[in-house]
Write a protein that holds these residues in place. Structure first.
Motif, PDB file in Angstrom:
ATOM      1  N   ARG A 136       0.804  -1.210   0.000  1.00  0.00           N
ATOM      2  CA  ARG A 136       0.000   0.000   0.000  1.00  0.00           C
ATOM      3  C   ARG A 136       0.843   1.269   0.000  1.00  0.00           C
ATOM      4  NH1 ARG A 136      -4.769  -1.517   4.295  1.00  0.00           N
ATOM      5  NH2 ARG A 136      -4.811  -3.753   3.906  1.00  0.00           N
ATOM      6  N   TYR A 137       2.000   1.205   0.700  1.00  0.00           N
ATOM      7  CA  TYR A 137       2.765   2.419   0.938  1.00  0.00           C
ATOM      8  C   TYR A 137       4.101   2.044   1.567  1.00  0.00           C
ATOM      9  CZ  TYR A 137       2.955   7.509   1.654  1.00  0.00           C
ATOM     10  OH  TYR A 137       3.255   8.844   1.568  1.00  0.00           O
ATOM     11  N   GLY A 138       5.130   2.842   1.275  1.00  0.00           N
ATOM     12  CA  GLY A 138       6.407   2.638   1.941  1.00  0.00           C
ATOM     13  C   GLY A 138       7.157   1.404   1.482  1.00  0.00           C
ATOM     14  N   VAL A 139       8.181   1.044   2.261  1.00  0.00           N
ATOM     15  CA  VAL A 139       9.095  -0.054   1.919  1.00  0.00           C
ATOM     16  C   VAL A 139       9.307  -0.927   3.147  1.00  0.00           C
ATOM     17  CG1 VAL A 139      11.449  -0.633   1.203  1.00  0.00           C
ATOM     18  CG2 VAL A 139      10.280   1.345   0.180  1.00  0.00           C
ATOM     19  N   TYR A 140       9.276  -2.239   2.926  1.00  0.00           N
ATOM     20  CA  TYR A 140       9.565  -3.187   3.994  1.00  0.00           C
ATOM     21  C   TYR A 140      10.817  -3.971   3.623  1.00  0.00           C
ATOM     22  CZ  TYR A 140       9.081  -6.967   7.377  1.00  0.00           C
ATOM     23  OH  TYR A 140       9.302  -7.863   8.397  1.00  0.00           O
ATOM     24  N   VAL A 141      11.807  -3.964   4.521  1.00  0.00           N
ATOM     25  CA  VAL A 141      13.076  -4.655   4.295  1.00  0.00           C
ATOM     26  C   VAL A 141      13.156  -5.852   5.231  1.00  0.00           C
ATOM     27  CG1 VAL A 141      15.572  -4.430   4.167  1.00  0.00           C
ATOM     28  CG2 VAL A 141      14.125  -2.414   3.773  1.00  0.00           C
ATOM     29  N   ALA A 142      13.313  -7.032   4.671  1.00  0.00           N
ATOM     30  CA  ALA A 142      13.357  -8.259   5.467  1.00  0.00           C
ATOM     31  C   ALA A 142      14.513  -9.126   5.000  1.00  0.00           C
ATOM     32  CB  ALA A 142      12.045  -9.031   5.334  1.00  0.00           C
ATOM     33  N   ALA A 143      14.905 -10.084   5.827  1.00  0.00           N
ATOM     34  CA  ALA A 143      15.938 -11.053   5.442  1.00  0.00           C
ATOM     35  C   ALA A 143      15.368 -12.461   5.604  1.00  0.00           C
ATOM     36  CB  ALA A 143      17.180 -10.882   6.299  1.00  0.00           C
ATOM     37  N   PRO A 144      14.469 -12.855   4.692  1.00  0.00           N
ATOM     38  CA  PRO A 144      13.761 -14.119   4.886  1.00  0.00           C
ATOM     39  C   PRO A 144      14.546 -15.363   4.512  1.00  0.00           C
ATOM     40  CG  PRO A 144      13.014 -13.059   2.899  1.00  0.00           C
ATOM     41  CD  PRO A 144      13.961 -12.104   3.541  1.00  0.00           C
ATOM     42  N   VAL A 145      15.626 -15.215   3.774  1.00  0.00           N
ATOM     43  CA  VAL A 145      16.389 -16.397   3.359  1.00  0.00           C
ATOM     44  C   VAL A 145      17.879 -16.124   3.519  1.00  0.00           C
ATOM     45  CG1 VAL A 145      14.670 -17.272   1.748  1.00  0.00           C
ATOM     46  CG2 VAL A 145      16.350 -15.604   0.969  1.00  0.00           C
ATOM     47  N   THR A 162      18.686 -10.295   1.237  1.00  0.00           N
ATOM     48  CA  THR A 162      17.779  -9.379   1.910  1.00  0.00           C
ATOM     49  C   THR A 162      16.857  -8.787   0.855  1.00  0.00           C
ATOM     50  OG1 THR A 162      19.299  -8.819   3.694  1.00  0.00           O
ATOM     51  CG2 THR A 162      17.638  -7.191   3.162  1.00  0.00           C
ATOM     52  N   LEU A 163      15.554  -8.857   1.110  1.00  0.00           N
ATOM     53  CA  LEU A 163      14.556  -8.370   0.167  1.00  0.00           C
ATOM     54  C   LEU A 163      13.942  -7.077   0.677  1.00  0.00           C
ATOM     55  CD1 LEU A 163      12.686 -11.690  -0.733  1.00  0.00           C
ATOM     56  CD2 LEU A 163      14.751 -10.721  -1.752  1.00  0.00           C
ATOM     57  N   ALA A 164      13.806  -6.106  -0.223  1.00  0.00           N
ATOM     58  CA  ALA A 164      13.147  -4.840   0.092  1.00  0.00           C
ATOM     59  C   ALA A 164      11.957  -4.693  -0.851  1.00  0.00           C
ATOM     60  CB  ALA A 164      14.110  -3.668  -0.077  1.00  0.00           C
ATOM     61  N   HIS A 165      10.772  -4.620  -0.275  1.00  0.00           N
ATOM     62  CA  HIS A 165       9.526  -4.673  -1.053  1.00  0.00           C
ATOM     63  C   HIS A 165       8.788  -3.347  -0.936  1.00  0.00           C
ATOM     64  CE1 HIS A 165       5.055  -5.852  -0.747  1.00  0.00           C
ATOM     65  NE2 HIS A 165       5.337  -5.635  -2.020  1.00  0.00           N
ATOM     66  N   GLY A 166       8.310  -2.818  -2.060  1.00  0.00           N
ATOM     67  CA  GLY A 166       7.502  -1.611  -2.029  1.00  0.00           C
ATOM     68  C   GLY A 166       6.819  -1.371  -3.362  1.00  0.00           C
ATOM     69  N   ARG A 167       5.499  -1.551  -3.392  1.00  0.00           N
ATOM     70  CA  ARG A 167       4.788  -1.425  -4.665  1.00  0.00           C
ATOM     71  C   ARG A 167       4.869  -0.010  -5.235  1.00  0.00           C
ATOM     72  NH1 ARG A 167      -1.568  -2.932  -5.991  1.00  0.00           N
ATOM     73  NH2 ARG A 167      -1.295  -3.051  -8.266  1.00  0.00           N
ATOM     74  N   THR A 176      11.832 -10.029  12.749  1.00  0.00           N
ATOM     75  CA  THR A 176      11.193  -8.803  12.284  1.00  0.00           C
ATOM     76  C   THR A 176      12.086  -8.104  11.270  1.00  0.00           C
ATOM     77  OG1 THR A 176      12.145  -7.544  14.112  1.00  0.00           O
ATOM     78  CG2 THR A 176       9.934  -8.445  14.432  1.00  0.00           C
ATOM     79  N   GLY A 177      11.441  -7.321  10.420  1.00  0.00           N
ATOM     80  CA  GLY A 177      12.161  -6.511   9.449  1.00  0.00           C
ATOM     81  C   GLY A 177      11.934  -5.039   9.730  1.00  0.00           C
ATOM     82  N   ILE A 178      12.402  -4.208   8.817  1.00  0.00           N
ATOM     83  CA  ILE A 178      12.334  -2.761   8.977  1.00  0.00           C
ATOM     84  C   ILE A 178      11.376  -2.183   7.944  1.00  0.00           C
ATOM     85  CG2 ILE A 178      13.622  -0.594   8.879  1.00  0.00           C
ATOM     86  CD1 ILE A 178      16.141  -2.268   9.578  1.00  0.00           C
ATOM     87  N   TYR A 179      10.362  -1.503   8.426  1.00  0.00           N
ATOM     88  CA  TYR A 179       9.444  -0.773   7.546  1.00  0.00           C
ATOM     89  C   TYR A 179       9.755   0.711   7.658  1.00  0.00           C
ATOM     90  CZ  TYR A 179       5.252   1.379   5.661  1.00  0.00           C
ATOM     91  OH  TYR A 179       4.388   2.156   4.914  1.00  0.00           O
ATOM     92  N   GLY A 180       9.738   1.430   6.535  1.00  0.00           N
ATOM     93  CA  GLY A 180       9.994   2.857   6.582  1.00  0.00           C
ATOM     94  C   GLY A 180       9.572   3.546   5.305  1.00  0.00           C
TER      95      GLY A 180
END
Length: 215
Positions: free
Chosen positions: A47-56, A60-65, A196-200
Protein backbone atom coordinates in the motif's frame (compact mmCIF):
# COMPACT_ATOMS: atom_id res chain seq x y z
CA UNK A 1 -8.20 -5.56 5.03
CA UNK A 2 -6.23 -7.99 7.18
CA UNK A 3 -2.58 -8.79 6.69
CA UNK A 4 -1.64 -11.29 4.02
CA UNK A 5 1.78 -12.85 4.43
CA UNK A 6 4.41 -12.44 1.77
CA UNK A 7 4.57 -10.72 -1.61
CA UNK A 8 5.17 -11.60 -5.24
CA UNK A 9 2.79 -10.37 -7.91
CA UNK A 10 1.64 -6.81 -8.64
CA UNK A 11 4.60 -5.15 -6.96
CA UNK A 12 8.31 -4.26 -7.11
CA UNK A 13 11.24 -5.35 -4.97
CA UNK A 14 15.00 -5.50 -4.55
CA UNK A 15 17.12 -8.53 -3.71
CA UNK A 16 20.47 -7.63 -2.13
CA UNK A 17 23.20 -10.20 -1.55
CA UNK A 18 24.69 -10.62 1.92
CA UNK A 19 23.57 -7.34 3.47
CA UNK A 20 21.59 -6.78 6.66
CA UNK A 21 18.13 -5.19 6.64
CA UNK A 22 19.67 -2.21 8.43
CA UNK A 23 22.27 -1.70 5.71
CA UNK A 24 19.61 -1.86 2.99
CA UNK A 25 17.29 0.48 4.88
CA UNK A 26 20.20 2.92 5.29
CA UNK A 27 21.04 2.81 1.57
CA UNK A 28 17.38 3.49 0.76
CA UNK A 29 17.46 6.32 3.35
CA UNK A 30 14.25 5.11 4.99
CA UNK A 31 12.80 7.30 7.75
CA UNK A 32 9.96 6.85 10.27
CA UNK A 33 11.14 3.28 10.72
CA UNK A 34 9.21 0.55 12.51
CA UNK A 35 10.09 -3.04 13.36
CA UNK A 36 7.37 -5.19 11.78
CA UNK A 37 6.81 -8.89 11.28
CA UNK A 38 6.91 -10.41 7.79
CA UNK A 39 3.14 -10.56 7.24
CA UNK A 40 2.41 -7.04 8.44
CA UNK A 41 5.41 -5.45 6.76
CA UNK A 42 4.98 -6.98 3.32
CA UNK A 43 1.25 -6.27 3.35
CA UNK A 44 1.77 -2.63 4.29
CA UNK A 45 4.42 -2.22 1.57
CA UNK A 46 1.80 -3.18 -1.01
CA UNK A 47 0.00 0.00 0.00
CA UNK A 48 2.76 2.42 0.94
CA UNK A 49 6.41 2.64 1.94
CA UNK A 50 9.09 -0.05 1.92
CA UNK A 51 9.57 -3.19 3.99
CA UNK A 52 13.08 -4.66 4.29
CA UNK A 53 13.36 -8.26 5.47
CA UNK A 54 15.94 -11.05 5.44
CA UNK A 55 13.76 -14.12 4.89
CA UNK A 56 16.39 -16.40 3.36
CA UNK A 57 20.11 -16.95 3.94
CA UNK A 58 22.22 -14.78 1.66
CA UNK A 59 19.49 -12.42 0.47
CA UNK A 60 17.78 -9.38 1.91
CA UNK A 61 14.56 -8.37 0.17
CA UNK A 62 13.15 -4.84 0.09
CA UNK A 63 9.53 -4.67 -1.05
CA UNK A 64 7.50 -1.61 -2.03
CA UNK A 65 4.79 -1.43 -4.66
CA UNK A 66 4.75 2.38 -4.84
CA UNK A 67 8.20 3.23 -3.55
CA UNK A 68 10.72 0.82 -5.11
CA UNK A 69 11.87 3.10 -6.65
CA UNK A 70 10.26 6.36 -5.52
CA UNK A 71 8.76 8.75 -8.04
CA UNK A 72 9.60 6.82 -11.20
CA UNK A 73 9.70 3.30 -12.61
CA UNK A 74 12.09 1.22 -14.70
CA UNK A 75 10.95 2.89 -17.93
CA UNK A 76 12.07 6.36 -16.86
CA UNK A 77 15.49 8.06 -17.20
CA UNK A 78 16.42 8.17 -13.48
CA UNK A 79 16.16 4.40 -13.04
CA UNK A 80 19.62 3.23 -14.25
CA UNK A 81 21.50 5.75 -12.11
CA UNK A 82 19.30 4.97 -9.11
CA UNK A 83 20.19 1.27 -9.29
CA UNK A 84 23.87 2.01 -9.94
CA UNK A 85 24.02 4.24 -6.87
CA UNK A 86 22.37 1.61 -4.66
CA UNK A 87 24.89 -0.97 -5.81
CA UNK A 88 27.77 1.36 -4.97
CA UNK A 89 26.58 1.17 -1.37
CA UNK A 90 25.33 -2.41 -1.28
CA UNK A 91 27.35 -4.44 -3.80
CA UNK A 92 25.10 -6.85 -5.70
CA UNK A 93 21.56 -5.56 -6.16
CA UNK A 94 18.75 -7.03 -8.27
CA UNK A 95 15.48 -5.28 -9.14
CA UNK A 96 12.23 -6.95 -10.14
CA UNK A 97 8.78 -5.59 -10.98
CA UNK A 98 5.52 -6.88 -12.33
CA UNK A 99 2.11 -5.28 -12.73
CA UNK A 100 -0.72 -7.09 -14.48
CA UNK A 101 -2.03 -3.75 -15.74
CA UNK A 102 -0.38 -2.20 -17.76
CA UNK A 103 1.48 -5.49 -18.31
CA UNK A 104 4.68 -3.99 -16.85
CA UNK A 105 7.49 -6.49 -16.27
CA UNK A 106 11.10 -5.65 -15.45
CA UNK A 107 14.34 -6.98 -14.03
CA UNK A 108 17.81 -5.56 -13.61
CA UNK A 109 21.09 -6.36 -11.90
CA UNK A 110 23.90 -4.08 -10.74
CA UNK A 111 27.21 -4.83 -9.09
CA UNK A 112 29.51 -2.40 -7.29
CA UNK A 113 28.17 0.63 -9.14
CA UNK A 114 27.92 -0.96 -12.59
CA UNK A 115 24.56 -1.69 -14.21
CA UNK A 116 25.16 -5.07 -15.83
CA UNK A 117 21.72 -5.74 -17.27
CA UNK A 118 18.31 -4.08 -17.31
CA UNK A 119 15.14 -5.03 -19.19
CA UNK A 120 11.56 -3.78 -19.11
CA UNK A 121 8.53 -4.69 -21.23
CA UNK A 122 5.27 -2.72 -21.32
CA UNK A 123 2.64 -4.90 -22.94
CA UNK A 124 0.04 -2.14 -23.02
CA UNK A 125 2.35 -0.16 -25.31
CA UNK A 126 3.87 -3.18 -27.05
CA UNK A 127 7.42 -1.99 -26.48
CA UNK A 128 10.63 -2.55 -24.58
CA UNK A 129 11.53 0.90 -23.16
CA UNK A 130 14.57 -0.39 -21.24
CA UNK A 131 17.23 -2.68 -22.68
CA UNK A 132 20.73 -2.23 -21.23
CA UNK A 133 23.52 -4.80 -21.51
CA UNK A 134 23.51 -8.16 -23.24
CA UNK A 135 20.86 -10.76 -22.35
CA UNK A 136 22.12 -13.04 -19.61
CA UNK A 137 22.46 -16.80 -19.91
CA UNK A 138 19.29 -17.16 -17.81
CA UNK A 139 17.25 -14.97 -20.16
CA UNK A 140 18.59 -16.82 -23.17
CA UNK A 141 17.79 -20.20 -21.63
CA UNK A 142 14.26 -19.09 -20.73
CA UNK A 143 13.83 -17.38 -24.11
CA UNK A 144 12.60 -14.11 -22.58
CA UNK A 145 13.90 -10.56 -22.57
CA UNK A 146 16.33 -11.25 -25.38
CA UNK A 147 15.05 -8.68 -27.90
CA UNK A 148 14.39 -4.98 -27.57
CA UNK A 149 12.05 -2.72 -29.54
CA UNK A 150 13.74 -2.85 -32.91
CA UNK A 151 13.82 0.11 -35.33
CA UNK A 152 12.37 -1.75 -38.29
CA UNK A 153 9.36 -3.12 -36.39
CA UNK A 154 6.81 -1.11 -38.40
CA UNK A 155 7.78 -3.11 -41.48
CA UNK A 156 7.55 -6.51 -39.85
CA UNK A 157 5.39 -9.29 -41.23
CA UNK A 158 3.06 -11.20 -38.92
CA UNK A 159 5.55 -14.02 -38.35
CA UNK A 160 8.23 -11.51 -37.29
CA UNK A 161 5.82 -9.96 -34.79
CA UNK A 162 4.98 -13.42 -33.47
CA UNK A 163 8.67 -14.28 -33.01
CA UNK A 164 9.36 -10.99 -31.22
CA UNK A 165 6.33 -11.27 -28.97
CA UNK A 166 7.36 -14.81 -27.96
CA UNK A 167 10.41 -13.27 -26.25
CA UNK A 168 8.36 -10.85 -24.11
CA UNK A 169 7.69 -11.85 -20.50
CA UNK A 170 4.61 -12.49 -18.41
CA UNK A 171 4.41 -11.95 -14.65
CA UNK A 172 5.36 -15.58 -14.06
CA UNK A 173 8.51 -15.04 -16.13
CA UNK A 174 9.55 -12.28 -13.70
CA UNK A 175 9.30 -14.87 -10.91
CA UNK A 176 11.37 -17.30 -12.98
CA UNK A 177 14.07 -14.65 -13.40
CA UNK A 178 13.99 -13.86 -9.70
CA UNK A 179 14.48 -17.55 -8.93
CA UNK A 180 17.45 -17.72 -11.30
CA UNK A 181 19.19 -14.60 -9.98
CA UNK A 182 18.23 -14.65 -6.30
CA UNK A 183 14.93 -15.99 -4.95
CA UNK A 184 11.34 -16.14 -6.14
CA UNK A 185 9.48 -14.48 -3.23
CA UNK A 186 6.31 -16.43 -3.98
CA UNK A 187 8.11 -19.63 -2.91
CA UNK A 188 9.08 -18.37 0.57
CA UNK A 189 7.48 -20.38 3.37
CA UNK A 190 5.95 -17.63 5.48
CA UNK A 191 6.17 -19.76 8.62
CA UNK A 192 9.96 -19.77 8.38
CA UNK A 193 10.25 -15.95 8.47
CA UNK A 194 10.32 -15.32 12.19
CA UNK A 195 12.63 -12.30 12.48
CA UNK A 196 11.19 -8.80 12.28
CA UNK A 197 12.16 -6.51 9.45
CA UNK A 198 12.33 -2.76 8.98
CA UNK A 199 9.44 -0.77 7.55
CA UNK A 200 9.99 2.86 6.58
CA UNK A 201 9.41 5.67 4.15
CA UNK A 202 11.90 6.81 1.51
CA UNK A 203 13.13 10.42 1.20
CA UNK A 204 10.54 12.93 -0.08
CA UNK A 205 7.69 10.69 1.11
CA UNK A 206 5.84 11.76 4.23
CA UNK A 207 3.67 9.76 6.57
CA UNK A 208 0.87 12.30 6.17
CA UNK A 209 0.45 11.44 2.49
CA UNK A 210 -0.07 7.73 3.18
CA UNK A 211 -2.93 6.09 1.33
CA UNK A 212 -4.64 2.78 1.96
CA UNK A 213 -5.03 1.38 -1.53
CA UNK A 214 -5.52 -2.40 -1.26
CA UNK A 215 -3.60 -4.90 -3.33
Amino acid sequence: MGSVAGFSYKTSWLAVRNRTPGEVADALELHDREALDWATGTDRAYRYGVYVAAPVPGWTLAHGRLHIPTGFDATEPPFPDWLRELSRHLGEVHFFANERVPDYHAWAQALDGELLRAYCFIGERGEVPLFIGDPTADEIELGIGIRGTEPEWEDWADDEWTAWYATTPSESDVMAMAARWSIDPSTIDDATVTATGIYGLPPSVSDTSRNDNPR
